[in-house]
Scaffold this motif. Structure first.
Motif, PDB file in Angstrom:
ATOM      1  N   GLN A  67       5.282   3.790  -4.672  1.00  0.00           N
ATOM      2  CA  GLN A  67       4.060   3.341  -5.335  1.00  0.00           C
ATOM      3  C   GLN A  67       3.930   3.852  -6.777  1.00  0.00           C
ATOM      4  N   ASN A  68       4.137   5.151  -6.934  1.00  0.00           N
ATOM      5  CA  ASN A  68       3.821   5.753  -8.228  1.00  0.00           C
ATOM      6  C   ASN A  68       5.102   6.089  -8.995  1.00  0.00           C
ATOM      7  N   PRO A  69       5.441   5.272 -10.007  1.00  0.00           N
ATOM      8  CA  PRO A  69       6.706   5.523 -10.702  1.00  0.00           C
ATOM      9  C   PRO A  69       6.709   6.866 -11.427  1.00  0.00           C
ATOM     10  N   PHE A  70       5.513   7.378 -11.774  1.00  0.00           N
ATOM     11  CA  PHE A  70       5.479   8.664 -12.477  1.00  0.00           C
ATOM     12  C   PHE A  70       5.857   9.821 -11.541  1.00  0.00           C
ATOM     13  N   GLU A  71       5.662   9.601 -10.237  1.00  0.00           N
ATOM     14  CA  GLU A  71       6.072  10.639  -9.279  1.00  0.00           C
ATOM     15  C   GLU A  71       7.534  10.484  -8.872  1.00  0.00           C
ATOM     16  N   ALA A  72       8.078   9.306  -9.150  1.00  0.00           N
ATOM     17  CA  ALA A  72       9.454   9.049  -8.711  1.00  0.00           C
ATOM     18  C   ALA A  72      10.487   9.735  -9.605  1.00  0.00           C
ATOM     19  N   PHE A  73      10.047  10.125 -10.807  1.00  0.00           N
ATOM     20  CA  PHE A  73      10.977  10.742 -11.760  1.00  0.00           C
ATOM     21  C   PHE A  73      10.447  12.095 -12.210  1.00  0.00           C
ATOM     22  N   LEU A 133       8.192   1.817 -16.354  1.00  0.00           N
ATOM     23  CA  LEU A 133       8.780   2.847 -15.496  1.00  0.00           C
ATOM     24  C   LEU A 133       9.068   2.295 -14.095  1.00  0.00           C
ATOM     25  N   GLN A 134       8.171   1.422 -13.619  1.00  0.00           N
ATOM     26  CA  GLN A 134       8.428   0.824 -12.304  1.00  0.00           C
ATOM     27  C   GLN A 134       9.669  -0.073 -12.384  1.00  0.00           C
ATOM     28  N   ARG A 135       9.884  -0.705 -13.526  1.00  0.00           N
ATOM     29  CA  ARG A 135      11.109  -1.500 -13.693  1.00  0.00           C
ATOM     30  C   ARG A 135      12.356  -0.607 -13.674  1.00  0.00           C
ATOM     31  N   VAL A 136      12.231   0.561 -14.288  1.00  0.00           N
ATOM     32  CA  VAL A 136      13.369   1.492 -14.252  1.00  0.00           C
ATOM     33  C   VAL A 136      13.612   1.932 -12.797  1.00  0.00           C
ATOM     34  N   ALA A 137      12.524   2.148 -12.050  1.00  0.00           N
ATOM     35  CA  ALA A 137      12.682   2.530 -10.635  1.00  0.00           C
ATOM     36  C   ALA A 137      13.387   1.416  -9.860  1.00  0.00           C
ATOM     37  N   GLU A 157       4.070  -0.427  -1.687  1.00  0.00           N
ATOM     38  CA  GLU A 157       2.970  -0.605  -2.654  1.00  0.00           C
ATOM     39  C   GLU A 157       3.488  -0.521  -4.099  1.00  0.00           C
ATOM     40  N   PRO A 158       4.498  -1.280  -4.437  1.00  0.00           N
ATOM     41  CA  PRO A 158       5.121  -1.105  -5.757  1.00  0.00           C
ATOM     42  C   PRO A 158       4.267  -1.557  -6.924  1.00  0.00           C
ATOM     43  N   VAL A 159       3.229  -2.352  -6.657  1.00  0.00           N
ATOM     44  CA  VAL A 159       2.432  -2.833  -7.793  1.00  0.00           C
ATOM     45  C   VAL A 159       1.027  -2.246  -7.843  1.00  0.00           C
ATOM     46  N   SER A 160       0.679  -1.416  -6.867  1.00  0.00           N
ATOM     47  CA  SER A 160      -0.718  -0.993  -6.822  1.00  0.00           C
ATOM     48  C   SER A 160      -1.088  -0.024  -7.936  1.00  0.00           C
ATOM     49  N   MET A 161      -0.089   0.638  -8.545  1.00  0.00           N
ATOM     50  CA  MET A 161      -0.420   1.521  -9.651  1.00  0.00           C
ATOM     51  C   MET A 161      -0.008   0.932 -11.000  1.00  0.00           C
ATOM     52  N   VAL A 162       0.375  -0.311 -10.936  1.00  0.00           N
ATOM     53  CA  VAL A 162       0.785  -0.992 -12.161  1.00  0.00           C
ATOM     54  C   VAL A 162      -0.410  -1.800 -12.657  1.00  0.00           C
ATOM     55  N   ASP A 163      -0.569  -1.854 -13.963  1.00  0.00           N
ATOM     56  CA  ASP A 163      -1.658  -2.610 -14.556  1.00  0.00           C
ATOM     57  C   ASP A 163      -1.727  -4.023 -13.962  1.00  0.00           C
TER      58      ASP A 163
END
Ligand SMILES: Nc1ncnc2c1ncn2[C@@H]1O[C@H](COP(=O)(O)OP(=O)(O)OP(=O)(O)O)[C@@H](O)[C@H]1O
Length: 281
Positions: free
Chosen positions: A95-101, A158-162, A178-184
């Motif tokens: 869900q959260n790309p900022f937590e993935a990296f 960042l989600q695209r990089v993930a 939930e890949p889009v729930s934290m995306v604008d």
């Protein structure tokens, strides 16, 4: 031929509480479904918060072991896979790309590491080539990402990089929780469209976990609707969401639809008609 991934009556429960008042939560109860090999599709798991979607995703990813039932990849129990071999076939997107990296680590390092560890790249230039190829699949390039840290990118980038990192492994299945729930909201459709392209152009299957009915309707081939750990409805996405039979499915549809977008659920060309995912958030 055995299924790409098969869940055979899987259940998972957790203990909650302290020493004197332990409670058993049945997060997933006897869920079964299968995605066929060589039939790429977007298979959506939809349901309200707490319905068991993430627990189910984690069982597909081999992170949680079911209390009963089996998850099989290519006919083989996922518990018997060596982790690296499994990850080469099945990749997660969270869900959260900022937590993935790690914020202190350059993004290209993740891509190179995945290329070498799971994608079969040997040597720097092979890893760079694979990283660039995967980034291009998601509308970026290695030149744009090289040397950059997570905070230098937007959530959508960042989600695209993930997603690119998942692609570098050349998996057969992606599990996107939930890949889009934290995306604008304005970028959500571009991410789900990307999933559609990965299915059509790379032949990837995607298990798409969401509570967002509009993106689910727009992109899914098949779906299951979950409530309290149980599948209450399943089938081809259009058929299920256009004419839900279970009261919970109807509630879900009515709760997320504006009168305008509700019309789209009756349209003949739903993929074109539902273009308002932001309306559901
Ligand atoms: N590690 C855990 N320990 C205890 N209970 C858990 C654990 N993981 C999930 N649960 C419980 O299992 C149930 C299903 O949770 P799960 O996260 O799978 O639902 P979800 O549909 O993904 O919800 P959300 O959309 O809010 O993420 C909930 O009651 C949750 O509190």
């Amino acid at each position: 031929m055995s299924a790409l991934i098969e869940l055979d009556r899987v259940s998972k429960s957790f203990s909650r509480g302290g020493l004197f008042s332990t409670q058993r939560v049945e997060a997933v109860k006897e869920v079964s479904f299968a995605l066929e090999t060589n039939k790429p599709e977007i298979f959506t798991v939809i349901g309200e918060s707490g319905s068991g979607k993430s627990t189910l995703a984690r069982m597909v990813l081999g992170i949680h072991t079911p209390n009963s039932g089996k998850v099989r990849l290519g006919g083989r129990d996922v518990e018997t896979y060596e982790r690296r071999a499994f990850m080469a076939e099945v990749q997660p997107i969270f869900q959260n790309p900022f937590e993935a990296f790690n914020p202190l680590k350059q993004l290209d390092r993740y891509l190179f590491m995945t290329a070498e560890r799971f994608g079969g790249a040997s040597g720097k230039s092979a890893a760079e080539g694979q990283a660039d190829g995967a980034l291009r699949q998601v509308g970026l390039s290695l030149a744009e990402i090289r040397g950059r840290f997570p905070h230098e990118l937007s959530g959508g980038q960042l989600q695209r990089v993930a997603i690119a990192r998942a692609l570098v492994a050349k998996p057969r299945l992606i599990v996107a929780d939930e890949p889009v729930s934290m995306v604008d909201a304005s970028l959500r459709m571009s991410i789900v469209n990307l999933f559609g392209r990965l299915r059509d152009e790379l032949g990837l299957s995607i298990v798409y976990i969401t509570h967002d009915l509009a993106t689910a309707y727009y992109i899914s081939d098949r779906l299951i609707i979950m409530q309290k750990g149980v599948v209450v409805e399943q089938g081809p996405a259009r058929a299920v969401l256009s004419a839900p039979t279970h009261p919970y499915s109807r509630q879900l549809r009515d709760a997320v639809l504006t009168p305008d977008s509700a019309g789209a659920f009756r349209a003949d060309h739903p993929r074109k008609a539902v273009a308002t995912p932001g309306a559901t958030s």
